[in-house]
Structures are given as C-alpha cells and as structure tokens.
Design a protein around this motif. Sequence first.
Motif, PDB file in Angstrom:
ATOM      1  N   ARG A  23       0.829  -1.204   0.000  1.00  0.00           N
ATOM      2  CA  ARG A  23       0.000   0.000   0.000  1.00  0.00           C
ATOM      3  C   ARG A  23       0.867   1.259   0.000  1.00  0.00           C
ATOM      4  NH1 ARG A  23      -2.931  -1.534   3.769  1.00  0.00           N
ATOM      5  NH2 ARG A  23      -1.890  -0.525   5.531  1.00  0.00           N
ATOM      6  N   ARG A  24       1.902   1.262   0.796  1.00  0.00           N
ATOM      7  CA  ARG A  24       2.803   2.412   0.856  1.00  0.00           C
ATOM      8  C   ARG A  24       3.508   2.625  -0.485  1.00  0.00           C
ATOM      9  NH1 ARG A  24       4.263   7.369   2.633  1.00  0.00           N
ATOM     10  NH2 ARG A  24       6.379   7.468   3.481  1.00  0.00           N
ATOM     11  N   LEU A  25       3.987   1.563  -1.087  1.00  0.00           N
ATOM     12  CA  LEU A  25       4.676   1.694  -2.373  1.00  0.00           C
ATOM     13  C   LEU A  25       3.726   2.119  -3.483  1.00  0.00           C
ATOM     14  CD1 LEU A  25       7.066  -1.395  -2.215  1.00  0.00           C
ATOM     15  CD2 LEU A  25       7.719   1.031  -2.131  1.00  0.00           C
ATOM     16  N   THR A  26       2.503   1.633  -3.433  1.00  0.00           N
ATOM     17  CA  THR A  26       1.508   2.041  -4.428  1.00  0.00           C
ATOM     18  C   THR A  26       1.229   3.530  -4.319  1.00  0.00           C
ATOM     19  OG1 THR A  26       0.496  -0.166  -4.372  1.00  0.00           O
ATOM     20  CG2 THR A  26      -0.831   1.634  -5.264  1.00  0.00           C
ATOM     21  N   ASP A  27       1.087   4.028  -3.091  1.00  0.00           N
ATOM     22  CA  ASP A  27       0.854   5.465  -2.882  1.00  0.00           C
ATOM     23  C   ASP A  27       2.054   6.289  -3.346  1.00  0.00           C
ATOM     24  OD1 ASP A  27      -1.572   4.821  -1.802  1.00  0.00           O
ATOM     25  OD2 ASP A  27      -0.957   5.089   0.301  1.00  0.00           O
ATOM     26  N   LEU A  28       3.256   5.814  -3.033  1.00  0.00           N
ATOM     27  CA  LEU A  28       4.459   6.557  -3.424  1.00  0.00           C
ATOM     28  C   LEU A  28       4.623   6.578  -4.940  1.00  0.00           C
ATOM     29  CD1 LEU A  28       6.989   5.296  -0.718  1.00  0.00           C
ATOM     30  CD2 LEU A  28       6.010   7.600  -0.904  1.00  0.00           C
ATOM     31  N   ARG A  29       4.292   5.477  -5.586  1.00  0.00           N
ATOM     32  CA  ARG A  29       4.400   5.440  -7.043  1.00  0.00           C
ATOM     33  C   ARG A  29       3.413   6.407  -7.687  1.00  0.00           C
ATOM     34  NH1 ARG A  29       5.265   0.159 -10.778  1.00  0.00           N
ATOM     35  NH2 ARG A  29       5.133   1.182 -12.811  1.00  0.00           N
ATOM     36  N   ALA A  30       2.206   6.480  -7.152  1.00  0.00           N
ATOM     37  CA  ALA A  30       1.217   7.426  -7.682  1.00  0.00           C
ATOM     38  C   ALA A  30       1.678   8.866  -7.473  1.00  0.00           C
ATOM     39  CB  ALA A  30      -0.130   7.185  -7.013  1.00  0.00           C
ATOM     40  N   ARG A  31       2.343   9.109  -6.334  1.00  0.00           N
ATOM     41  CA  ARG A  31       2.786  10.474  -6.012  1.00  0.00           C
ATOM     42  C   ARG A  31       3.972  10.893  -6.866  1.00  0.00           C
ATOM     43  NH1 ARG A  31       4.484  11.042   0.035  1.00  0.00           N
ATOM     44  NH2 ARG A  31       2.414  10.061   0.178  1.00  0.00           N
ATOM     45  N   HIS A  32       4.913   9.981  -7.097  1.00  0.00           N
ATOM     46  CA  HIS A  32       6.154  10.352  -7.771  1.00  0.00           C
ATOM     47  C   HIS A  32       6.202   9.956  -9.242  1.00  0.00           C
ATOM     48  CE1 HIS A  32       8.133  11.628  -4.069  1.00  0.00           C
ATOM     49  NE2 HIS A  32       7.627  10.554  -3.481  1.00  0.00           N
ATOM     50  N   GLY A  33       5.271   9.147  -9.678  1.00  0.00           N
ATOM     51  CA  GLY A  33       5.242   8.774 -11.076  1.00  0.00           C
ATOM     52  C   GLY A  33       6.242   7.698 -11.452  1.00  0.00           C
ATOM     53  N   ARG A  34       6.840   7.048 -10.477  1.00  0.00           N
ATOM     54  CA  ARG A  34       7.769   5.948 -10.740  1.00  0.00           C
ATOM     55  C   ARG A  34       7.902   5.108  -9.472  1.00  0.00           C
ATOM     56  NH1 ARG A  34      13.584   6.881  -9.604  1.00  0.00           N
ATOM     57  NH2 ARG A  34      13.911   8.942  -8.661  1.00  0.00           N
ATOM     58  N   PRO A  35       8.421   3.879  -9.609  1.00  0.00           N
ATOM     59  CA  PRO A  35       8.567   3.031  -8.421  1.00  0.00           C
ATOM     60  C   PRO A  35       9.473   3.669  -7.382  1.00  0.00           C
ATOM     61  CG  PRO A  35       8.780   1.719 -10.415  1.00  0.00           C
ATOM     62  CD  PRO A  35       8.775   3.164 -10.851  1.00  0.00           C
ATOM     63  N   ALA A  36       9.106   3.503  -6.124  1.00  0.00           N
ATOM     64  CA  ALA A  36       9.844   4.100  -5.008  1.00  0.00           C
ATOM     65  C   ALA A  36      10.355   2.997  -4.082  1.00  0.00           C
ATOM     66  CB  ALA A  36       8.953   5.080  -4.256  1.00  0.00           C
ATOM     67  N   LEU A  37      11.018   3.429  -3.038  1.00  0.00           N
ATOM     68  CA  LEU A  37      11.681   2.521  -2.105  1.00  0.00           C
ATOM     69  C   LEU A  37      11.156   2.733  -0.686  1.00  0.00           C
ATOM     70  CD1 LEU A  37      14.143   0.516  -1.657  1.00  0.00           C
ATOM     71  CD2 LEU A  37      15.481   2.562  -1.121  1.00  0.00           C
ATOM     72  N   VAL A  38      10.960   1.641   0.027  1.00  0.00           N
ATOM     73  CA  VAL A  38      10.693   1.688   1.461  1.00  0.00           C
ATOM     74  C   VAL A  38      11.893   1.094   2.188  1.00  0.00           C
ATOM     75  CG1 VAL A  38       9.378   0.574   3.313  1.00  0.00           C
ATOM     76  CG2 VAL A  38       8.180   1.698   1.445  1.00  0.00           C
ATOM     77  N   VAL A  39      12.451   1.844   3.125  1.00  0.00           N
ATOM     78  CA  VAL A  39      13.546   1.361   3.971  1.00  0.00           C
ATOM     79  C   VAL A  39      13.011   1.179   5.383  1.00  0.00           C
ATOM     80  CG1 VAL A  39      15.815   1.870   4.954  1.00  0.00           C
ATOM     81  CG2 VAL A  39      15.308   2.513   2.584  1.00  0.00           C
ATOM     82  N   SER A  40      13.061  -0.048   5.872  1.00  0.00           N
ATOM     83  CA  SER A  40      12.686  -0.334   7.263  1.00  0.00           C
ATOM     84  C   SER A  40      13.934  -0.781   7.997  1.00  0.00           C
ATOM     85  CB  SER A  40      11.626  -1.437   7.336  1.00  0.00           C
ATOM     86  OG  SER A  40      10.351  -0.933   7.037  1.00  0.00           O
ATOM     87  N   ALA A  41      14.244  -0.112   9.086  1.00  0.00           N
ATOM     88  CA  ALA A  41      15.471  -0.409   9.829  1.00  0.00           C
ATOM     89  C   ALA A  41      15.138  -0.692  11.283  1.00  0.00           C
ATOM     90  CB  ALA A  41      16.448   0.762   9.725  1.00  0.00           C
ATOM     91  N   TYR A  42      15.763  -1.735  11.804  1.00  0.00           N
ATOM     92  CA  TYR A  42      15.498  -2.184  13.174  1.00  0.00           C
ATOM     93  C   TYR A  42      16.785  -2.684  13.815  1.00  0.00           C
ATOM     94  CZ  TYR A  42      10.833  -2.692  11.056  1.00  0.00           C
ATOM     95  OH  TYR A  42       9.649  -2.479  10.379  1.00  0.00           O
ATOM     96  N   ASP A  43      16.792  -2.692  15.136  1.00  0.00           N
ATOM     97  CA  ASP A  43      17.854  -3.381  15.853  1.00  0.00           C
ATOM     98  C   ASP A  43      17.678  -4.886  15.649  1.00  0.00           C
ATOM     99  OD1 ASP A  43      18.859  -1.021  16.862  1.00  0.00           O
ATOM    100  OD2 ASP A  43      17.835  -1.188  18.791  1.00  0.00           O
ATOM    101  N   THR A  44      18.755  -5.557  15.295  1.00  0.00           N
ATOM    102  CA  THR A  44      18.694  -7.009  15.124  1.00  0.00           C
ATOM    103  C   THR A  44      18.216  -7.692  16.399  1.00  0.00           C
ATOM    104  OG1 THR A  44      20.550  -6.858  13.589  1.00  0.00           O
ATOM    105  CG2 THR A  44      20.031  -9.039  14.432  1.00  0.00           C
ATOM    106  N   GLU A  45      18.594  -7.134  17.549  1.00  0.00           N
ATOM    107  CA  GLU A  45      18.261  -7.756  18.833  1.00  0.00           C
ATOM    108  C   GLU A  45      16.760  -7.788  19.105  1.00  0.00           C
ATOM    109  OE1 GLU A  45      22.215  -6.514  18.340  1.00  0.00           O
ATOM    110  OE2 GLU A  45      20.476  -5.178  18.473  1.00  0.00           O
TER     111      GLU A  45
END
Length: 502
Positions: A309-331
């Motif tokens: 859903r997030r990528l679909t919204d970003l693609r509609a907004r920017h007119g091209r495929p976008a990236l989602v970066v999710s970062a977490y502590d491994t622990e």
Amino acid sequence: MREPVGGFALVLHSHLPWLPHHGTWPVGEEWLYQAWAHSYLPVVDMLRRFADEGRSDVLTLGVTPVLAAQLDDPYALRAMHDWLGNWHLRAQYAAVNWRSADHRLRDLAAAEHRASAAALADFETRWRHGFSPILRGLVDSRVVELIGGPATHPFQPLLDPRVRGFALRAGLADTRLRVGSVPAGIWAPECGYAPGMEREYAAHGVRRFLVDGPALHGDTAFARPVGDSGVVCFGRDLEVTYRVWSPKAGYPGDAAYRDFHTYDHPSGLKPSRVTGRAVAPHEKKPYEPALAAAAVERHAADFVETVVRRLTDLRARHGRPALVVSAYDTELYGHWWHEGPAWLEAVLRALPGAGVEVTTLGSALERYTGDPVELPASSWGSGKDWRVWDGAQVADLVDAGAALQADLLDLAAPTPTRDPVRDQAAREALLALSSDWAFMVTKDSAADYARRRAKVHGERYAELASLLRAGARERAAARAAELRAEDGLFGALDARDLLTDR
C-alpha cells in the motif's frame, strides 16, 4: 517479468556495547549471551537458508565493530558455550519440575529443551571459530550487504572531528580484517548526523549511510545524494517501520506472543504470553506456540499489505517506483520479540510474491535514487534531535567526554613504532565515548551500570595518560597489559592514527 510495485530494503542494525569482563547479571555479559542465542543464531540461520537457495540481496546487515569483536573474542566464545549448556540444563530442570503443571508448560519445557540442544549443536558446529568466518560467507554469497561503523559506536556529532575520524577509520579497518573488505555503507551510530559529516564520510571511502525519516521531512521514497559530496543517504520510512517498532501498537505487543519480562525464576525461562498490557505477571496466561504462530502469520500478511500500500501510494505520487527502507535493531528479533525471526522470514518470503522487489541499500541505488538534499542535524532518538545524548540528564557525561577527547588529542605522539600503552589508552577512551552510556542514562535503562562503565573507562584512560606523562614507562606498560586482558578489542588499533589528517 513485470515491473515491481517498488522496492523494500530491510536494514538490521546489530550492536551491543563491549560487555565481556564487565559484570554478568542483570546487566553485562548475560545481555550479550541472550542476544547471541536468541537473535544472532536464528537470524544467521535464516540467512544461511536464503543463501543455500541462491537468493541474494535479501537484506542489509549492519554489524558494529564492537559487536563483531565480542562475537570473535575467545573469552566470550567459551562463556557463550557455557551459557548455552546452562540453558539446556535449565530447560531440563523445567521439564522435570513442570511435570505436574499445566500441559502447556510441559510442552514449553520440552520445546526449550529442543531449542537449546539445537543452539548448542549449531554453535559447536558453525561458530567455534567466531562470527567472522560466518559473516564473510554471507557477504561473499551476496545474501546480505554488510554495513559497518565507527569502532565503539560513539555519537559522532559530539566528537571532535579528529576523534571522529579516528573512530571511523578504526572501525572500517577492523571490519576489513574480519571479512576481507571495507563496507561502502555505514550505520551512523544512533543515525546521528551533523551538517558536513558527509564530506568526512567521502574522505574515508564511505558512500552511503542512514538517517531517520524526519531528517528528510518524511520524504524517504528514494536514496538522496547529500549536497555535492558524492555520498548518499537513505531515510527510514517510519510509516512502515512503526508497524513493528511502535511501543503502543507494534506487533511484538500482541497478546499471543511470549512475554519478555515475565520469568519463572527457578529455571530462568519465560513461560507466559503477553496476555494484556495491564495484566500483572502472576496473572499472565501460559505461552502457547500455536497461538503465537497464528499471530506471526497474521502480522506478516499485514506488514506485506502495508508495504504494498505504501509503495503504491508513493508510485502514484512520484510517477515511478519508489523505495521503502525499514530499519530495526537485530536484537529485536528473537531476544526482545521471541517470534521475531519467524516473522522476519515470513515477510521476506512473501514480499516478492506481492510484487515487491526485495533489495539492499547498495543494489537500490540504480533504480531508487532521487534529487540531492541538504540534511539538518538529526538522530533517530527522542525528538529526532540530539537530546538523548546531549540533554540535561547526561550533561556530566558530555562534559567528561569533551575533556577526555581534548586530553586524548594532547597525548597523541608521533612515535616511530606502535606504543601499546598509548594504544590501550585510546581503546579505553573510545569505550568511554560509546553512545550507549548516555542512551541508557537518559532512558533510565540500567543507568547506574552505564554511568559506571563510562566512569571506569574514563578513569582507566586517565591512569594510563598520567603514567605516560610522568615518564613511568614500566608501570604504564604493566598496567596497560592488565587492562588489555579485559578490554583487548581491536588488536590492530594504532593510537598514532589520531595524528592522521583524513
């Protein structure tokens, strides 16, 4: 093959402060061994399975030099083996003593016994020479992109640029020794950033780093060149990341998952499920793996839907495929959230089928790079500024750290050969400057331990510096050798590098 709806880059940040020889329980070595058993072993096992399947670019793995040093340390390896054996015995104890209890507790004891036996076998078979041979295999197979960082994970914006450069060079050099190459990306400790640091990164060969989403005003859809430095930053997508991370509504708080805080004290095992946020420990219900497994399946599906859903919204907004970066502590995965590794694998297997390109930061650059940006001072801490590490609660630590840095630079000398005393002094100084101490004080998480650690390393540095300035070479060498037995990480660290300009 159809064009993906967009890209997803998972970043795992693996870090603990230096813990061997500095206490055991409730804070100290136990923290290391729990994370090792319940996060590092299962996450590595998952990555090995992906590698065996021929998958590449599964995730970006941050391993701080100070953690890598612990996972290769002979003392820690021996102690970890003992810890795993003790876990196995505790599970056996529970299996005997819970025999007349609820069948769910008996099943849990049996499951713990099997898990501890498997962990012991894995450790004895694959980890006997430490983490570096394992990590090198994961890097060489390209199942992960490795990112590094400064030696002891200091909060870089509060460092003198010369000390900052010294810590970064030491960290990158240590990673090269362990895996055979220098990572092109780093996890900037605490995502701490001050304007201009990107030029220092460029000078040290660092080509990419992470910031938190608000540093980009939430516009995290693409990697962003920072000014004209040639260095690129990636921003954490908080809308997606907080599906897991949020303390109020994140998945790990689900009633079915194992409760982290509730212990059976005779065995040391955790027999309860979360049950409810306001439920007292003695009223929590027994853990049921089937309920937890159903929750994992449900939350993995929800996360994949959220990403799409997030990528679909970003693609509609920017007119091209976008990236989602999710970062977490491994622990988080396994240590704090028992079911986390299972959830992680489920998500990484499901995303491609949902039309999402799973990628690493380096591989994302070609498709998902945007326009240059100028970054503000920032971090991923409370307020997204520096308050956790330079606020009123830790003003004394900040002042002590500034004085220590000034003294360390004054002590630096262009000796013709390495000086083990100066090397140990630099080691103790870097340990005193770890960002963990201020974080733990500000968050009131084992604050006494954190203050003691900062004080101990600062005093050890001062003792060696005083002996050097007094010309007491023999006493200084003897004391440095004693300290190196406890704090002997980064064996190649050379204090003369403090005088290096770049």
